[in-house]
Write an enzyme that holds these catalytic residues in place. Structure first.
Site, PDB file in Angstrom:
ATOM      1  N   ASP A  88       2.560 -27.989 -15.158  1.00  0.00           N
ATOM      2  CA  ASP A  88       2.822 -27.642 -16.555  1.00  0.00           C
ATOM      3  C   ASP A  88       1.575 -27.081 -17.237  1.00  0.00           C
ATOM      4  O   ASP A  88       0.453 -27.438 -16.894  1.00  0.00           O
ATOM      5  CB  ASP A  88       3.303 -28.901 -17.297  1.00  0.00           C
ATOM      6  CG  ASP A  88       3.942 -28.571 -18.642  1.00  0.00           C
ATOM      7  OD1 ASP A  88       4.378 -27.415 -18.836  1.00  0.00           O
ATOM      8  OD2 ASP A  88       4.003 -29.464 -19.498  1.00  0.00           O
ATOM      9  N   ASN A 114      14.808 -24.579 -17.991  1.00  0.00           N
ATOM     10  CA  ASN A 114      13.926 -23.430 -18.221  1.00  0.00           C
ATOM     11  C   ASN A 114      14.702 -22.128 -18.502  1.00  0.00           C
ATOM     12  O   ASN A 114      14.133 -21.137 -18.951  1.00  0.00           O
ATOM     13  CB  ASN A 114      12.946 -23.230 -17.057  1.00  0.00           C
ATOM     14  CG  ASN A 114      11.835 -24.265 -17.009  1.00  0.00           C
ATOM     15  OD1 ASN A 114      11.348 -24.621 -15.935  1.00  0.00           O
ATOM     16  ND2 ASN A 114      11.420 -24.776 -18.165  1.00  0.00           N
TER      17      ASN A 114
HETATM   18  C1  IPE Z   1       8.653 -28.940 -16.662  1.00  0.00           C
HETATM   19  O1  IPE Z   1       7.874 -28.272 -17.566  1.00  0.00           O
HETATM   20  C2  IPE Z   1       9.330 -27.957 -15.728  1.00  0.00           C
HETATM   21  C3  IPE Z   1       8.481 -27.366 -14.716  1.00  0.00           C
HETATM   22  C4  IPE Z   1       7.235 -27.653 -14.513  1.00  0.00           C
HETATM   23  C5  IPE Z   1       9.123 -26.389 -13.877  1.00  0.00           C
HETATM   24  P1  IPE Z   1       8.470 -27.823 -18.995  1.00  0.00           P
HETATM   25  O2  IPE Z   1       7.379 -27.103 -19.674  1.00  0.00           O
HETATM   26  O3  IPE Z   1       9.743 -27.095 -18.805  1.00  0.00           O
HETATM   27  O4  IPE Z   1       8.771 -29.219 -19.679  1.00  0.00           O
HETATM   28  P2  IPE Z   1       8.889 -29.599 -21.227  1.00  0.00           P
HETATM   29  O5  IPE Z   1       9.785 -28.598 -21.856  1.00  0.00           O
HETATM   30  O6  IPE Z   1       7.506 -29.551 -21.787  1.00  0.00           O
HETATM   31  O7  IPE Z   1       9.422 -30.993 -21.209  1.00  0.00           O
HETATM   32  C1  IPE Z   2       4.795 -24.427 -16.478  1.00  0.00           C
HETATM   33  O1  IPE Z   2       4.109 -23.930 -17.563  1.00  0.00           O
HETATM   34  C2  IPE Z   2       5.647 -23.386 -15.788  1.00  0.00           C
HETATM   35  C3  IPE Z   2       7.081 -23.601 -15.915  1.00  0.00           C
HETATM   36  C4  IPE Z   2       7.672 -24.543 -16.595  1.00  0.00           C
HETATM   37  C5  IPE Z   2       7.938 -22.652 -15.234  1.00  0.00           C
HETATM   38  P1  IPE Z   2       4.808 -23.696 -18.982  1.00  0.00           P
HETATM   39  O2  IPE Z   2       5.397 -22.333 -18.990  1.00  0.00           O
HETATM   40  O3  IPE Z   2       5.746 -24.795 -19.285  1.00  0.00           O
HETATM   41  O4  IPE Z   2       3.556 -23.741 -19.949  1.00  0.00           O
HETATM   42  P2  IPE Z   2       3.464 -24.455 -21.355  1.00  0.00           P
HETATM   43  O5  IPE Z   2       3.916 -25.869 -21.145  1.00  0.00           O
HETATM   44  O6  IPE Z   2       4.374 -23.700 -22.278  1.00  0.00           O
HETATM   45  O7  IPE Z   2       2.026 -24.386 -21.731  1.00  0.00           O
HETATM   46 MG    MG Z   3       5.590 -26.573 -20.222  1.00  0.00          MG
END
Ligand code: IPE
Ligand code: IPE
Ligand code: MG
Length: 255
Positions: free
Chosen positions: A35, A83
């Site tokens: 994340d 997502n």
């Molecule tokens: C969790 O991260 C999903 C992945 C790492 C693929 P998110 O960024 O989607 O989670 P939330 O929305 O912060 O809970």
């Molecule tokens: C993780 O990084 C990647 C996926 C969830 C696919 P994020 O895209 O969630 O990055 P933040 O949490 O918005 O910084």
């Molecule tokens: Mg995230």
């Protein structure tokens, strides 16, 4: 600091961490919620896409670190069912990055004897992604080293729903409906994997985000405030060192 000195510093740190790790008590299965790509990019005044691209470097680091250490199972949360709520352009970019990774990584996975697999509602991904995934899985199928599982279009509640439907279907076919922890575990996408021993999450969030809810019942959780693209092999080693200091009690009284 010159690059040489900084790499000397990190190799000293690496040696210290490695010396602190008991190779006989490694976590068999490490799962990672990758994340913080977006925030990493934002901090550098870059578009979110740049963060996702940089995240691929951290994937390679994590895979390499786990292989070097002799970890048997590594599961990476790459794309959640939720997502899809993101802007279509971001989803499209993530899918194209995934396809790129699947094509580029195979040689390296084969060199390191790593078998690639996936969990999630794969049938809902585009045909092109499914084809690249099938190809990478097929090309690494005979590798006997680490098993690398990508959680793609994965949601833990959906997994439990799918498992329950599967059990009910099987029950009505055979006339025998057996519901217990073993049958449920065996109907999950992760039926071939042991439960994670260590769950890592980057970017400091203290939540599971619908990842392996059933399977992490007794996993040790390790969170770093670092954003995913900054995750290195040293962070992985640190997580393992900290894991080995924990006492796992499973509801009992421990040692
Ligand atoms: C969790 O991260 C999903 C992945 C790492 C693929 P998110 O960024 O989607 O989670 P939330 O929305 O912060 O809970
Ligand atoms: C993780 O990084 C990647 C996926 C969830 C696919 P994020 O895209 O969630 O990055 P933040 O949490 O918005 O910084
Ligand atoms: Mg995230």
């Amino acid at each position: 600091m010159t690059p040489v000195r900084s790499s000397q510093k990190s190799s000293k740190r690496e040696a210290e961490l490695l010396a602190a790790i008991d190779l006989d008590r490694l976590p068999a299965h490490i799962a990672i919620i990758m994340d913080g790509n977006g925030r990493w990019a934002k901090g550098k005044h870059l578009p979110r896409f740049a963060g996702h691209r940089a995240g691929i470097g951290a994937v390679r680091e994590a895979v390499k670190g786990c292989t070097r250490l002799g970890i048997s199972f590594l599961t990476l949360y790459a794309f959640s069912l939720e997502n899809w709520k993101r802007p279509p352009a971001e989803v499209r970019f993530l899918m194209s990055l995934l396809r790129e990774y699947l094509k580029d990584a195979v040689d390296d996975l084969n060199e390191n004897n790593i078998r690639l697999e996936s969990i999630g509602r794969i049938g809902e991904l585009s045909k092109a992604v499914q084809k690249d995934l099938e190809r990478a899985v097929e090309r690494t199928r005979n590798n006997k080293g680490m098993r690398l599982t990508l959680a793609l279009n994965y949601g833990s509640r959906a997994e439990i729903v799918d498992a329950t439907r599967e059990l009910v279907k099987r029950g009505s076919r055979t006339g025998q409906l057996r519901i217990d922890e073993e049958t449920i575990s065996q109907a999950l996408y992760t039926r071939d994997l042991p439960d994670p021993d260590l769950l890592i999450r980057t970017s400091g969030e203290l939540r599971l985000s619908n990842f392996l809810l059933w399977q992490v019942a007794y996993s040790e959780i390790w969170v770093t405030s670092k954003y995913w693209p900054d995750f290195t092999q040293l962070d992985l080693l640190q997580a393992v060192v900290d894991f080995q200091k924990r006492e796992r009690r499973y509801g009992g009284l421990g040692q």
